[in-house]
Design a protein around this motif. Structure first.
Motif, PDB file in Angstrom:
ATOM      1  N   GLU A  28      43.573  43.186  45.000  1.00  0.00           N
ATOM      2  CA  GLU A  28      43.546  42.027  44.103  1.00  0.00           C
ATOM      3  C   GLU A  28      42.153  41.412  44.053  1.00  0.00           C
ATOM      4  OE1 GLU A  28      46.241  38.066  43.078  1.00  0.00           O
ATOM      5  OE2 GLU A  28      46.766  39.344  44.784  1.00  0.00           O
ATOM      6  N   ALA A  29      41.492  41.366  45.203  1.00  0.00           N
ATOM      7  CA  ALA A  29      40.147  40.801  45.244  1.00  0.00           C
ATOM      8  C   ALA A  29      39.161  41.639  44.437  1.00  0.00           C
ATOM      9  CB  ALA A  29      39.673  40.685  46.693  1.00  0.00           C
ATOM     10  N   SER A  30      39.315  42.958  44.493  1.00  0.00           N
ATOM     11  CA  SER A  30      38.400  43.825  43.748  1.00  0.00           C
ATOM     12  C   SER A  30      38.605  43.664  42.245  1.00  0.00           C
ATOM     13  CB  SER A  30      38.583  45.283  44.161  1.00  0.00           C
ATOM     14  OG  SER A  30      39.887  45.738  43.861  1.00  0.00           O
ATOM     15  N   GLN A  31      39.845  43.472  41.823  1.00  0.00           N
ATOM     16  CA  GLN A  31      40.110  43.255  40.405  1.00  0.00           C
ATOM     17  C   GLN A  31      39.474  41.953  39.933  1.00  0.00           C
ATOM     18  OE1 GLN A  31      41.356  45.112  37.980  1.00  0.00           O
ATOM     19  NE2 GLN A  31      40.948  43.415  36.568  1.00  0.00           N
ATOM     20  N   ALA A  32      39.509  40.933  40.784  1.00  0.00           N
ATOM     21  CA  ALA A  32      38.936  39.636  40.403  1.00  0.00           C
ATOM     22  C   ALA A  32      37.425  39.705  40.265  1.00  0.00           C
ATOM     23  CB  ALA A  32      39.323  38.574  41.428  1.00  0.00           C
ATOM     24  N   VAL A  33      36.795  40.662  40.927  1.00  0.00           N
ATOM     25  CA  VAL A  33      35.351  40.837  40.756  1.00  0.00           C
ATOM     26  C   VAL A  33      35.045  41.266  39.323  1.00  0.00           C
ATOM     27  CG1 VAL A  33      33.347  42.216  41.450  1.00  0.00           C
ATOM     28  CG2 VAL A  33      34.897  41.307  43.187  1.00  0.00           C
ATOM     29  N   LEU A  34      35.958  42.009  38.730  1.00  0.00           N
ATOM     30  CA  LEU A  34      35.770  42.458  37.349  1.00  0.00           C
ATOM     31  C   LEU A  34      36.265  41.428  36.344  1.00  0.00           C
ATOM     32  CD1 LEU A  34      36.960  46.155  37.803  1.00  0.00           C
ATOM     33  CD2 LEU A  34      34.606  45.305  37.736  1.00  0.00           C
ATOM     34  N   ASP A  35      37.437  40.856  36.616  1.00  0.00           N
ATOM     35  CA  ASP A  35      38.017  39.887  35.683  1.00  0.00           C
ATOM     36  C   ASP A  35      38.942  38.972  36.469  1.00  0.00           C
ATOM     37  OD1 ASP A  35      39.196  38.423  33.687  1.00  0.00           O
ATOM     38  OD2 ASP A  35      39.911  40.143  32.538  1.00  0.00           O
ATOM     39  N   PHE A  36      38.526  37.718  36.633  1.00  0.00           N
ATOM     40  CA  PHE A  36      39.282  36.761  37.422  1.00  0.00           C
ATOM     41  C   PHE A  36      40.324  36.055  36.561  1.00  0.00           C
ATOM     42  CE2 PHE A  36      39.417  32.202  38.929  1.00  0.00           C
ATOM     43  CZ  PHE A  36      40.321  32.447  39.961  1.00  0.00           C
ATOM     44  N   ASN A  37      41.590  36.302  36.857  1.00  0.00           N
ATOM     45  CA  ASN A  37      42.709  35.622  36.178  1.00  0.00           C
ATOM     46  C   ASN A  37      42.613  35.673  34.648  1.00  0.00           C
ATOM     47  OD1 ASN A  37      43.733  35.031  38.671  1.00  0.00           O
ATOM     48  ND2 ASN A  37      43.482  32.808  38.526  1.00  0.00           N
ATOM     49  N   ASN A  38      42.201  36.820  34.143  1.00  0.00           N
ATOM     50  CA  ASN A  38      42.101  37.027  32.686  1.00  0.00           C
ATOM     51  C   ASN A  38      41.164  36.032  31.993  1.00  0.00           C
ATOM     52  OD1 ASN A  38      44.047  39.200  32.621  1.00  0.00           O
ATOM     53  ND2 ASN A  38      45.650  37.648  32.891  1.00  0.00           N
ATOM     54  N   THR A  39      40.155  35.580  32.733  1.00  0.00           N
ATOM     55  CA  THR A  39      39.166  34.674  32.126  1.00  0.00           C
ATOM     56  C   THR A  39      38.081  35.444  31.388  1.00  0.00           C
ATOM     57  OG1 THR A  39      37.822  34.686  34.152  1.00  0.00           O
ATOM     58  CG2 THR A  39      39.490  32.950  33.944  1.00  0.00           C
ATOM     59  N   GLY A  40      37.983  36.749  31.645  1.00  0.00           N
ATOM     60  CA  GLY A  40      36.881  37.521  31.093  1.00  0.00           C
ATOM     61  C   GLY A  40      35.608  37.363  31.906  1.00  0.00           C
ATOM     62  N   LEU A  41      35.707  36.655  33.017  1.00  0.00           N
ATOM     63  CA  LEU A  41      34.568  36.443  33.912  1.00  0.00           C
ATOM     64  C   LEU A  41      34.920  36.926  35.306  1.00  0.00           C
ATOM     65  CD1 LEU A  41      33.576  32.781  32.907  1.00  0.00           C
ATOM     66  CD2 LEU A  41      32.398  34.884  32.232  1.00  0.00           C
ATOM     67  N   SER A  42      33.897  37.329  36.048  1.00  0.00           N
ATOM     68  CA  SER A  42      34.083  37.720  37.441  1.00  0.00           C
ATOM     69  C   SER A  42      34.250  36.482  38.312  1.00  0.00           C
ATOM     70  CB  SER A  42      32.873  38.525  37.917  1.00  0.00           C
ATOM     71  OG  SER A  42      32.914  38.700  39.322  1.00  0.00           O
ATOM     72  N   ILE A  43      35.006  36.619  39.391  1.00  0.00           N
ATOM     73  CA  ILE A  43      35.098  35.539  40.376  1.00  0.00           C
ATOM     74  C   ILE A  43      33.719  35.218  40.942  1.00  0.00           C
ATOM     75  CG2 ILE A  43      35.595  37.169  42.265  1.00  0.00           C
ATOM     76  CD1 ILE A  43      37.003  33.590  41.959  1.00  0.00           C
ATOM     77  N   LEU A  44      32.802  36.177  40.862  1.00  0.00           N
ATOM     78  CA  LEU A  44      31.453  35.982  41.396  1.00  0.00           C
ATOM     79  C   LEU A  44      30.573  35.145  40.470  1.00  0.00           C
ATOM     80  CD1 LEU A  44      30.733  39.581  42.731  1.00  0.00           C
ATOM     81  CD2 LEU A  44      31.634  37.620  43.995  1.00  0.00           C
ATOM     82  N   GLU A  45      31.017  34.926  39.245  1.00  0.00           N
ATOM     83  CA  GLU A  45      30.163  34.211  38.303  1.00  0.00           C
ATOM     84  C   GLU A  45      30.782  32.930  37.736  1.00  0.00           C
ATOM     85  OE1 GLU A  45      29.350  36.386  34.682  1.00  0.00           O
ATOM     86  OE2 GLU A  45      31.368  37.261  34.646  1.00  0.00           O
ATOM     87  N   ILE A  46      32.048  32.673  38.042  1.00  0.00           N
ATOM     88  CA  ILE A  46      32.642  31.453  37.493  1.00  0.00           C
ATOM     89  C   ILE A  46      32.032  30.220  38.159  1.00  0.00           C
ATOM     90  CG2 ILE A  46      34.829  32.597  36.974  1.00  0.00           C
ATOM     91  CD1 ILE A  46      36.013  31.022  39.375  1.00  0.00           C
ATOM     92  N   SER A  47      32.071  29.107  37.473  1.00  0.00           N
ATOM     93  CA  SER A  47      31.557  27.859  38.016  1.00  0.00           C
ATOM     94  C   SER A  47      32.462  27.353  39.133  1.00  0.00           C
ATOM     95  CB  SER A  47      31.484  26.793  36.923  1.00  0.00           C
ATOM     96  OG  SER A  47      31.230  25.518  37.490  1.00  0.00           O
ATOM     97  N   HIS A  48      31.838  26.896  40.201  1.00  0.00           N
ATOM     98  CA  HIS A  48      32.638  26.313  41.276  1.00  0.00           C
ATOM     99  C   HIS A  48      33.216  24.961  40.863  1.00  0.00           C
ATOM    100  CE1 HIS A  48      28.683  24.512  41.853  1.00  0.00           C
ATOM    101  NE2 HIS A  48      29.245  23.568  42.580  1.00  0.00           N
ATOM    102  N   ARG A  49      32.763  24.437  39.747  1.00  0.00           N
ATOM    103  CA  ARG A  49      33.311  23.183  39.214  1.00  0.00           C
ATOM    104  C   ARG A  49      34.385  23.437  38.156  1.00  0.00           C
ATOM    105  NH1 ARG A  49      31.843  19.645  43.052  1.00  0.00           N
ATOM    106  NH2 ARG A  49      29.591  19.695  43.460  1.00  0.00           N
ATOM    107  N   SER A  50      34.677  24.690  37.895  1.00  0.00           N
ATOM    108  CA  SER A  50      35.654  25.002  36.852  1.00  0.00           C
ATOM    109  C   SER A  50      37.066  24.681  37.335  1.00  0.00           C
ATOM    110  CB  SER A  50      35.570  26.484  36.482  1.00  0.00           C
ATOM    111  OG  SER A  50      35.969  27.299  37.576  1.00  0.00           O
TER     112      SER A  50
END
Length: 355
Positions: free
Chosen positions: A19-41
């Motif tokens: 699950e963690a590896s999938q989130a690196v590619l697309d976190f919760n269907n946001t179209g963004l990686s968990i590595l790039e989303i804003s920590h304020r989101s």
């Protein structure tokens, strides 16, 4: 199949990795990686909220305790604890049971007076001292609950009336504890909770604000509490993967269930160490850790041969720390009984070959 007995960063369940590896590619269907989303989101704020909720639920944390996700590992806590809890001119009591306990006391000595109330250094930390006294005028008492290098564990909190601080880096979430027995718990995540990079801190709110020290905000617990662990940019990915692992632990039935599994795993391995004439344990029997099993060979000349066989059998990370030698099998929550049985089978195979 690889059997990872490494002391840390530890293994995690396969489903957590997936699950963690999938989130690196697309976190919760946001179209963004968990590595790039804003920590304020909103999406990440929900991660922090759920992670805290799971910690509180699994450990039964009362509402008068704060839960923090910080950086710097346990090593930073070695300094943050005395900075926040040790008043100018005050004294702290420390229990010396191994390398990490020693390092914690060393850092505290830079900040104020430290009294070592007991130590097992006389026998290379292979036991837990008993029956010592903790001065009633101590600002707090600090100890390390599990000693990864030496394979000892403190199963009963020493009795004291002063605030108790414990480093649970390598046995947090592995056994049932009563949070109200402690005033501050800290734990690097990279043994049982998640990947390296985040440190869990659980603090009884009423012990703060009494040191009289003016601290840099980054080293003061209170700004972190007020900001909900977001005083500075948090370790986003480490918190997220910790959340996934806490979900896994909850789905298994919680800490009482994993504790029973850990008891069986440890007993299985210790029983083989006792039975097999080629091996012997290094820690006092009554203090043997359930998380880090340390043992040596009766004939040290054969250690290289056993390590070679272990490598052939895909047993990874069992070489002991240089302070103890021999072998160390770290058997954290996510390590299955299948891996324990693989190690036991290899020990028996070695015995048959060298009779």
């Amino acid at each position: 199949m690889k059997h990872n007995f490494g002391a840390g960063p530890c293994i995690l369940p396969k489903e957590v990795f997936q699950e963690a590896s999938q989130a690196v590619l697309d976190f919760n269907n946001t179209g963004l990686s968990i590595l790039e989303i804003s920590h304020r989101s909103k999406e990440f704020e929900e991660v922090v909220v759920e992670t805290e909720r799971l910690v509180r639920e699994l450990l039964n944390v009362p509402q008068n305790y704060s839960v923090l996700f910080l950086q710097g590992g346990a090593s930073q806590q070695f300094a943050m604890v005395p900075l926040n809890l040790l008043p100018e001119g005050g004294k702290a009591a420390y229990f010396d049971t191994g390398v990490w306990a020693t390092k914690a006391a060393k850092e505290a000595k830079k900040i104020g007076q430290v009294e070592i109330v007991a130590s097992s250094s006389d026998k290379n930390y292979n036991y837990i001292p008993k029956g010592f006294e903790i001065p009633a005028d101590s600002a707090y008492f600090h100890y390390t609950s599990n000693n990864t290098i030496y394979g000892t564990e403190v199963f009963e909190k020493p009795t004291t009336s002063v605030p108790t601080v414990v480093d649970m880096s390598s046995d947090i979430l592995s056994r049932v504890i009563d949070i109200t027995d402690y005033d501050l718990i800290y734990a690097g995540a990279q043994k049982n909770m998640g990947p390296a990079g985040v440190t869990l801190v659980i603090i009884k709110d009423e012990i703060l604000g009494k040191s009289g020290r003016s601290l840099p905000s980054i080293l003061d617990y209170e700004p972190h509490i007020k900001a909900g662990s977001m005083y500075n940019t948090p370790p986003v990915y480490s918190i997220y993967v910790s959340m996934l692992n806490l979900r896994w632990l909850k789905a298994k039935g919680g800490i009482s269930v994993i504790e029973q599994e850990n008891i069986v795993k440890a007993r299985t391995l210790y029983d083989e160490i006792e039975r097999n004439p080629f091996f012997k344990g290094t820690a006092a029997v009554e203090d043997r850790s359930r998380m880090n099993v340390t043992f040596v060979m009766e004939n040290s000349d054969l250690e290289g041969d056993f390590l070679a066989l272990a490598k052939e059998r895909n047993l990874i990370g069992i070489k002991g720390h240089r302070s103890v030698g021999g072998f160390r099998a770290s058997i954290y929550n996510a390590l299955s009984i299948t891996s324990i049985n693989a190690l036991v089978d290899t020990m028996r195979e070695f015995e048959e070959k060298h009779k």
